[in-house]
Design a protein around this motif. Structure first.
Motif, mmCIF file in Angstrom:
data_model
loop_
_atom_site.group_PDB
_atom_site.id
_atom_site.type_symbol
_atom_site.label_atom_id
_atom_site.label_comp_id
_atom_site.label_asym_id
_atom_site.label_seq_id
_atom_site.Cartn_x
_atom_site.Cartn_y
_atom_site.Cartn_z
ATOM 1 N N GLU A 373 56.142 -9.233 44.003
ATOM 2 C CA GLU A 373 55.923 -10.648 43.719
ATOM 3 C C GLU A 373 54.831 -11.227 44.610
ATOM 4 O O GLU A 373 53.998 -12.026 44.157
ATOM 5 N N LYS A 374 54.822 -10.852 45.897
ATOM 6 C CA LYS A 374 53.765 -11.325 46.785
ATOM 7 C C LYS A 374 52.398 -10.834 46.316
ATOM 8 O O LYS A 374 51.415 -11.598 46.298
ATOM 9 N N TRP A 375 52.329 -9.564 45.922
ATOM 10 C CA TRP A 375 51.054 -9.027 45.429
ATOM 11 C C TRP A 375 50.607 -9.741 44.160
ATOM 12 O O TRP A 375 49.424 -10.072 44.011
ATOM 13 N N ARG A 376 51.552 -10.039 43.257
ATOM 14 C CA ARG A 376 51.184 -10.726 42.017
ATOM 15 C C ARG A 376 50.660 -12.130 42.293
ATOM 16 O O ARG A 376 49.669 -12.573 41.698
ATOM 17 N N LYS A 377 51.301 -12.845 43.200
ATOM 18 C CA LYS A 377 50.849 -14.203 43.511
ATOM 19 C C LYS A 377 49.475 -14.200 44.156
ATOM 20 O O LYS A 377 48.625 -15.048 43.838
ATOM 21 N N GLU A 378 49.230 -13.242 45.055
ATOM 22 C CA GLU A 378 47.908 -13.164 45.682
ATOM 23 C C GLU A 378 46.828 -12.834 44.664
ATOM 24 O O GLU A 378 45.739 -13.449 44.659
ATOM 25 N N GLU A 379 47.101 -11.878 43.769
ATOM 26 C CA GLU A 379 46.118 -11.532 42.747
ATOM 27 C C GLU A 379 45.890 -12.689 41.770
ATOM 28 O O GLU A 379 44.752 -12.967 41.371
ATOM 29 N N GLU A 380 46.972 -13.372 41.403
ATOM 30 C CA GLU A 380 46.824 -14.499 40.480
ATOM 31 C C GLU A 380 46.031 -15.634 41.117
ATOM 32 O O GLU A 380 45.185 -16.266 40.458
ATOM 33 N N GLU A 381 46.256 -15.888 42.408
ATOM 34 C CA GLU A 381 45.482 -16.929 43.094
ATOM 35 C C GLU A 381 44.014 -16.535 43.215
ATOM 36 O O GLU A 381 43.113 -17.377 43.044
ATOM 37 N N ARG A 382 43.761 -15.263 43.489
ATOM 38 C CA ARG A 382 42.363 -14.811 43.579
ATOM 39 C C ARG A 382 41.663 -14.940 42.227
ATOM 40 O O ARG A 382 40.503 -15.379 42.155
ATOM 41 N N ILE A 383 42.359 -14.577 41.144
ATOM 42 C CA ILE A 383 41.752 -14.671 39.816
ATOM 43 C C ILE A 383 41.492 -16.123 39.445
ATOM 44 O O ILE A 383 40.424 -16.475 38.892
ATOM 45 N N ASN A 384 42.420 -17.023 39.743
ATOM 46 C CA ASN A 384 42.244 -18.435 39.387
ATOM 47 C C ASN A 384 41.132 -19.101 40.175
ATOM 48 O O ASN A 384 40.507 -20.055 39.690
ATOM 49 N N THR A 385 40.873 -18.621 41.392
ATOM 50 C CA THR A 385 39.817 -19.236 42.208
ATOM 51 C C THR A 385 38.442 -18.634 41.955
ATOM 52 O O THR A 385 37.427 -19.303 42.217
ATOM 53 N N THR A 386 38.360 -17.411 41.449
ATOM 54 C CA THR A 386 37.049 -16.755 41.282
ATOM 55 C C THR A 386 36.579 -16.676 39.830
ATOM 56 O O THR A 386 35.369 -16.622 39.583
ATOM 57 N N LEU A 387 37.476 -16.660 38.850
ATOM 58 C CA LEU A 387 37.081 -16.459 37.455
ATOM 59 C C LEU A 387 37.403 -17.687 36.633
ATOM 60 O O LEU A 387 38.285 -18.482 36.973
ATOM 61 N N ARG A 388 36.682 -17.817 35.488
ATOM 62 C CA ARG A 388 36.864 -18.917 34.565
ATOM 63 C C ARG A 388 36.788 -18.401 33.135
ATOM 64 O O ARG A 388 36.179 -17.370 32.857
ATOM 65 N N GLY A 389 37.427 -19.101 32.246
ATOM 66 C CA GLY A 389 37.295 -18.818 30.824
ATOM 67 C C GLY A 389 37.922 -17.505 30.402
ATOM 68 O O GLY A 389 39.038 -17.140 30.792
ATOM 69 N N ALA A 390 37.122 -16.765 29.510
ATOM 70 C CA ALA A 390 37.628 -15.519 28.939
ATOM 71 C C ALA A 390 37.841 -14.455 30.007
ATOM 72 O O ALA A 390 38.766 -13.643 29.917
ATOM 73 N N GLU A 391 36.988 -14.436 31.038
ATOM 74 C CA GLU A 391 37.151 -13.441 32.109
ATOM 75 C C GLU A 391 38.478 -13.659 32.835
ATOM 76 O O GLU A 391 39.164 -12.696 33.206
ATOM 77 N N ARG A 392 38.820 -14.908 33.049
ATOM 78 C CA ARG A 392 40.087 -15.194 33.730
ATOM 79 C C ARG A 392 41.269 -14.712 32.893
ATOM 80 O O ARG A 392 42.211 -14.101 33.422
ATOM 81 N N LYS A 393 41.236 -14.966 31.564
ATOM 82 C CA LYS A 393 42.327 -14.527 30.701
ATOM 83 C C LYS A 393 42.436 -13.008 30.664
ATOM 84 O O LYS A 393 43.535 -12.448 30.697
ATOM 85 N N ALA A 394 41.284 -12.339 30.590
ATOM 86 C CA ALA A 394 41.313 -10.872 30.575
ATOM 87 C C ALA A 394 41.868 -10.318 31.887
ATOM 88 O O ALA A 394 42.645 -9.354 31.897
ATOM 89 N N ALA A 395 41.489 -10.935 33.014
ATOM 90 C CA ALA A 395 41.986 -10.474 34.310
ATOM 91 C C ALA A 395 43.490 -10.703 34.426
ATOM 92 O O ALA A 395 44.227 -9.870 34.972
ATOM 93 N N LEU A 396 43.967 -11.846 33.892
ATOM 94 C CA LEU A 396 45.400 -12.108 33.934
ATOM 95 C C LEU A 396 46.170 -11.126 33.064
ATOM 96 O O LEU A 396 47.276 -10.695 33.424
ATOM 97 N N CYS A 397 45.610 -10.756 31.893
ATOM 98 C CA CYS A 397 46.268 -9.750 31.049
ATOM 99 C C CYS A 397 46.322 -8.394 31.740
ATOM 100 O O CYS A 397 47.333 -7.688 31.671
ATOM 101 N N SER A 398 45.219 -8.039 32.410
ATOM 102 C CA SER A 398 45.211 -6.778 33.163
ATOM 103 C C SER A 398 46.225 -6.811 34.300
ATOM 104 O O SER A 398 46.910 -5.817 34.568
#
Length: 758
Positions: A373-398
Motif C-alpha cells: 500500500e505504501k508503494w502504491r501511494k508513492e507511485e500514484e503520487e509520483r504519477i499525479n505530479t509528473t504526468l497529465r492526460g492520457a499518459e497519466r491514465k496509462a501509467a495508472l493502468c500499468s
C-alpha cells in the motif's frame, strides 16, 4: 503511652496512673495522629474504662453556651480539663484527633496543628457547623464540656501553596487515639471517700519504632509463653521519709595531699677543695645566630605552605583523575548506547526484510500488504505530479496491473502458509489430545498419569501418522492398512463402513502395480475420513475436551457471538477483545479481509508497544492491571490519534524508536498518565522527580489536554478494573489502586497475550 500500658492502667486504676494522667492532662501541646477507620477501632469496655466517643454528634450551641458560663464560674480547675477535639482536613477528609484543654483558644489550637501540618497558622481556617470560628474564641465558649468531644473542620486559605496533608502516616491498629479513664482517688486526698472517682483523659502514643524484646519464660506444664513488656508510664514516686537518704558526701571520696621521699639519693659532682674533676673531655659550645619568634613562626608557616601545596596538588590530581574516569565511563556508556541503538535498528530492519521475503505468520502478510500500500501511494503520487492526460491514465493502468501481480504473488504465498499452518495445527491438536494428565506433587516432582482416553488418543494419533505418511514399501503400507481396518471395525456406522470400503479398494489396487500418483486421491480420501473418525467424540473421547465449540447447548449459547459482517455465529475466541463499543463486532477473518481489501495496515509495531509496556509495568508494580486490559487496537488509537504518531518533545516519527512511559512515575500507568517519547527522551524523563516543575506550564497544559481526551475515550477502563479488584469499594481516580488480580482475570490476560501472537 503505649497500648498495653493504657489498657493496664485502665484496668487497675492505681495511684501511679492517676499521677501520670494528671501530667498528661496539662494544657501543653499534645500529639495528633490519624484516626483509624470506624470498623478497625478497638473499644475496650471495663468497669473503670470508657472509650472516648466519636465526635459525630454535638448538642445545640445555645444550651452548650449556658453550660460554658457555669463552667467558667466553677474556677480554673475546669478550664484546665481536657476534651477530645477531632479536626477534619478539607478536602482530603483526613481526621486528626487532639486532647486539648477547654480553656485554650482556637488560635492556640491553630498554632499546634500548624506545627503538625508544617504550614503557617495564618492560612488555617476553622469551621464549626459550617461557620468560621475566630481565633480569640475559647473551646469552653463553644460548648465543649470537660472530658467531652467535639468535631471541627479545617481548610487552607491557599490550598495550592500550603495543602493540608498530615505528615505522619496512619497507624493501622485496634486502639483509639484518646481514651477516658475512670480512676478511683487514693488515700493521699483526705477529703475523698472510697467511692470517689475521677475522669482522666489519656492519649495513646504510638512511637514509630518497635519495642525491644525483653525476653520471657515458658510454662512447663501448660506450655504458655509469657513475654516481658515495657511501658512508657513514669515510675511511682517514693514517699518522703523525712530523712535524707541519698547524699553527695556519702558518694564522694575524700581528697588529701601528702609529701613522699624518693627511694634513691641523686647528686652532682663539681670541683671543690679536696675534689678535682677533669675537664679534658669538655666541649666549648658557641651559641649561633639568635632566632626570633617572628622568624621561627615565618619558617613554620613556610613549611606548612609547602606541605599544603603538595597535599592540594595531590588532591587536585586525584579529583581530575576521578573526573577523567567518569568522563571515560560516560563516553563509553554513550558509545555503547549508540551502538546498541544502531544494532536494534539493524535488527529490526533485518527482521522486517526476513518477514517480507519469507512470511511465516499472519502478521507477516499484513506487513507485506502494508508495504504494498505504501508503494502504491508513492507511485500514484509520483504519477499525479509528473504526468497529465492520457499518459497519466496509462501509467495508472500499468500501476494497477503491477499491484494485481503483487497481490497474486502474496496470495500464492498465503495458500502455502495456510497448508503448512493447517498441517502444523492438526499435529499439535493430536499431540495435545494424546498428552497424559500431568500435575506436581507436594515435593515438586512432575507426575504423569495415562487414562484409557489418553491411551486411545495416542493410538489413533500414531495410526493417523502412519497412514498419512507416504509409504516406502508395499508390505509396510499393507500392514498399516490392515491395522487401520482392524481398529475401525470396532464401531459399526456409516463413517467406518465408507472408510473400510476405501481401504479395501486400495488393498485391491496395490497388487496390480498401480502407480502412486493414481492412488494419491484415494489415499487423501482415506486420510480425510480417518481424521473425521479421530475427531468424533464417540470414537475418541479425549477430543471432546479439545473442541473450540462445545457440544452442550447450554454452554454453546453463552459462548457464541454473531459476526455483523459475515452473519455467522462463532465462538468468542474468533473475536478480538477490545475496550471500544460492541456495536461493530466483527470476527478476525472479516477484519483481516477488510484490512487486505481497503486499509492494509500493519500492527506489529503496536504489539511491540503493548508487550514492552506490560514488561516494564510488571517490573514497577506486579499488581498493575490497566496494561493487561489494553488491547492492540487501543494502543494504536492512543498512539495514532491521541499522540499523533510523534514524540511529545521532538518531531520523532519512527514508531520503532518511540515508547509509552508514565507521565507521573509515582502513579500507575494509564491512558491518562502516560506520554509518548523517544527512547533517549524516556531515559531522561524517568529521572525527573517532579514533572510539573521540570517542564514549562504551556507544555504541561498540552499534555493534560491529551490526557483528558484519553480519559474520555477510555472511560470504561475504571469500571472494568474495579470489577477486577478484590475489594469492590476501591475508588479509581487518576491513580489506580493496585490490588491482586483474580484467577479469572489472569487467565484472560494470558489468553490475550497468546491471541496477539498468532
Amino acid at each position: 503511652m503505649s497500648e498495653e500500658s493504657a489498657l493496664s492502667m485502665a484496668q487497675t486504676g492505681s495511684q501511679g496512673v492517676e499521677e501520670n494522667a494528671t501530667e498528661e492532662t496539662q494544657p501543653a501541646q499534645v500529639r495528633s495522629a490519624y484516626e483509624p477507620p470506624e470498623g478497625d477501632k478497638l473499644q475496650p469496655r471495663d468497669l473503670t474504662t470508657e472509650v472516648a466517643e466519636e465526635a459525630e454528634t454535638q448538642a445545640d450551641l445555645p444550651e452548650m453556651t449556658d453550660q460554658a458560663a457555669e463552667l467558667r464560674s466553677s474556677g480554673d480547675d475546669v478550664a484546665t480539663s481536657t476534651a477530645t477535639v477531632k479536626v477534619v482536613l478539607v478536602p482530603e477528609g483526613h481526621v486528626m484527633t487532639v486532647a486539648f484543654a477547654i480553656g485554650l483558644s482556637i488560635g492556640e489550637l491553630k498554632q499546634h496543628l500548624a506545627s503538625e501540618l508544617r504550614v503557617p497558622p495564618e492560612v488555617l481556617r476553622v469551621f464549626l457547623d459550617g461557620q468560621v470560628v475566630e481565633d480569640q474564641q475559647v473551646l469552653m465558649d463553644l460548648g465543649v464540656r470537660p472530658h467531652g468531644s467535639t468535631r471541627m473542620e479545617m481548610s487552607s486559605a491557599d490550598p495550592h501553596t500550603y495543602p493540608l496533608r498530615p505528615i505522619r502516616p496512619p497507624e493501622h491498629d485496634n486502639m483509639p487515639d484518646v481514651i477516658t479513664v475512670r480512676v478511683q482517688r487514693g488515700d493521699e486526698c483526705p477529703t475523698s471517700s472510697s467511692n470517689d472517682f475521677q475522669q482522666v483523659v489519656v492519649e495513646i502514643q504510638r512511637p514509630p519504632q518497635r519495642k525491644a524484646f525483653l525476653g520471657g519464660y515458658k510454662h512447663r506444664v501448660s506450655g504458655a509463653v509469657y513475654h516481658h513488656a515495657s511501658t512508657q508510664t513514669l515510675p511511682q514516686k517514693r514517699p518522703d521519709r523525712g530523712v535524707e537518704v541519698v547524699s553527695r558526701d556519702a558518694q564522694t571520696a575524700e581528697m588529701k595531699s601528702q609529701a613522699q621521699q624518693c627511694a634513691a639519693d641523686v647528686g652532682t659532682q663539681m670541683t671543690m677543695i679536696g675534689c678535682y674533676v677533669s675537664c679534658t673531655n669538655d666541649k666549648l659550645v658557641t651559641p649561633g645566630a639568635y632566632t626570633t619568634a617572628a622568624e621561627y613562626h615565618r619558617c613554620r608557616l613556610k613549611a606548612v605552605i609547602c606541605l599544603q601545596t603538595a597535599v592540594r596538588r595531590w588532591l587536585a590530581q586525584e579529583a581530575v583523575g576521578h573526573l577523567k574516569r567518569d568522563r571515560d565511563r560516560r563516553l563509553a556508556w554513550m558509545d555503547a548506547q549508540e551502538q546498541r541503538r544502531i544494532e536494534e535498528m539493524e535488527e529490526q530492519l533485518h527482521d522486517r526484510r526476513r518477514r517480507w521475503n519469507n512470511p511465516e505468520r499472519r502478521e507477516d502478510f499484513n506487513l507485506l500488504y502494508n508495504a504494498l500500500e505504501k508503494w502504491r501511494k508513492e507511485e500514484e503520487e509520483r504519477i499525479n505530479t509528473t504526468l497529465r492526460g492520457a499518459e497519466r491514465k496509462a501509467a495508472l493502468c500499468s500501476l494497477l496491473d503491477q499491484e494485481q501481480e503483487y497481490i497474486k504473488t502474496i496470495g500464492q504465498r498465503w495458500i502455502i502458509f495456510e497448508k503448512t499452518n493447517a498441517a502444523r495445527s492438526l499435529m499439535n491438536f493430536l499431540d495435545k489430545s494424546a498428552t497424559p494428565i500431568q500435575w506436581k506433587s507436594a515435593s515438586g516432582k512432575q507426575i504423569e498419569m495415562d487414562t484409557l482416553d489418553t491411551i486411545r488418543a495416542r493410538e489413533l494419533r500414531d495410526l493417523y501418522h502412519d497412514v498419512s505418511t507416504s509409504p516406502i514399501k508395499q508390505d509396510n503400507r499393507l500392514e498399516v492398512l490392515t491395522r487401520l481396518k482392524r481398529i475401525i471395525k470396532e464401531h459399526d456406522c456409516e463413517l467406518t463402513r465408507d472408510l473400510v470400503d476405501l481401504v479395501d479398494r486400495e488393498v485391491d489396487l496395490m497388487p496390480r502395480y498401480t502407480k502412486a500418483s493414481k492412488l494419491e486421491g484415494l489415499r487423501q480420501r482415506i486420510n480425510t475420513l480417518l481424521l473425521q473418525y479421530i475427531k468424533t467424540p464417540s470414537f475418541n473421547p479425549q477430543v471432546a475436551k479439545m473442541r473450540k465449540v462445545p457440544q452442550d447447548e447450554s454452554r454453546l449459547k453463552n459462548k457464541m457471538l454473531l459476526c455483523r459482517s459475515c452473519k455467522r455465529y462463532l465462538p468468542k475466541s474468533s473475536f478480538s477483545p477490545s475496550l471500544r463499543s460492541a456495536r461493530d463486532i466483527r470476527c478476525r477473518d472479516c477484519g483481516r479481509l477488510d484490512n487486505i481489501g481497503r486499509k492494509r495496515e500493519e500492527v506489529s509495531c503496536y504489539k511491540h508497544f503493548l508487550k514492552r509496556l506490560r514488561l516494564e509495568e510488571l517490573q514497577l508494580n506486579k499488581n498493575s492491571k490497566i496494561p493487561f486490559i489494553m488491547q492492540v487496537e487501543d494502543i494504536r488509537y492512543l498512539i495514532d490519534v491521541i499522540w499523533s504518531k510523534q514524540s511529545a518533545l521532538l518531531d520523532c516519527y519512527d514508531l520503532y524508536n518511540l515508547v509509552l512511559v508514565r507521565w507521573d512515575k509515582l502513579k500507575n500507568w494509564s491512558p491518562w498518565n502516560c506520554i509518548l517519547l523517544s527512547k533517549e527522551e524516556a531515559v531522561a524523563h524517568d529521572q525527573l522527580k517532579d514533572v510539573y516543575k521540570a517542564y514549562e506550564a504551556e507544555f504541561v497544559f498540552r499534555i493534560e489536554q491529551r490526557h483528558l481526551l484519553a480519559k474520555q475515550h477510555f472511560s470504561e477502563i475504571p469500571a472494568i478494573a474495579e470489577h477486577m479488584d478484590l475489594e469492590p469499594n476501591a475508588v479509581l481516580r487518576n491513580q489506580l489502586v493496585s490490588k491482586p488480580i483474580t484467577t479469572a482475570t489472569g487467565i484472560c490476560a494470558t489468553h490475550t497475550v497468546a491471541a496477539s501472537d498468532h
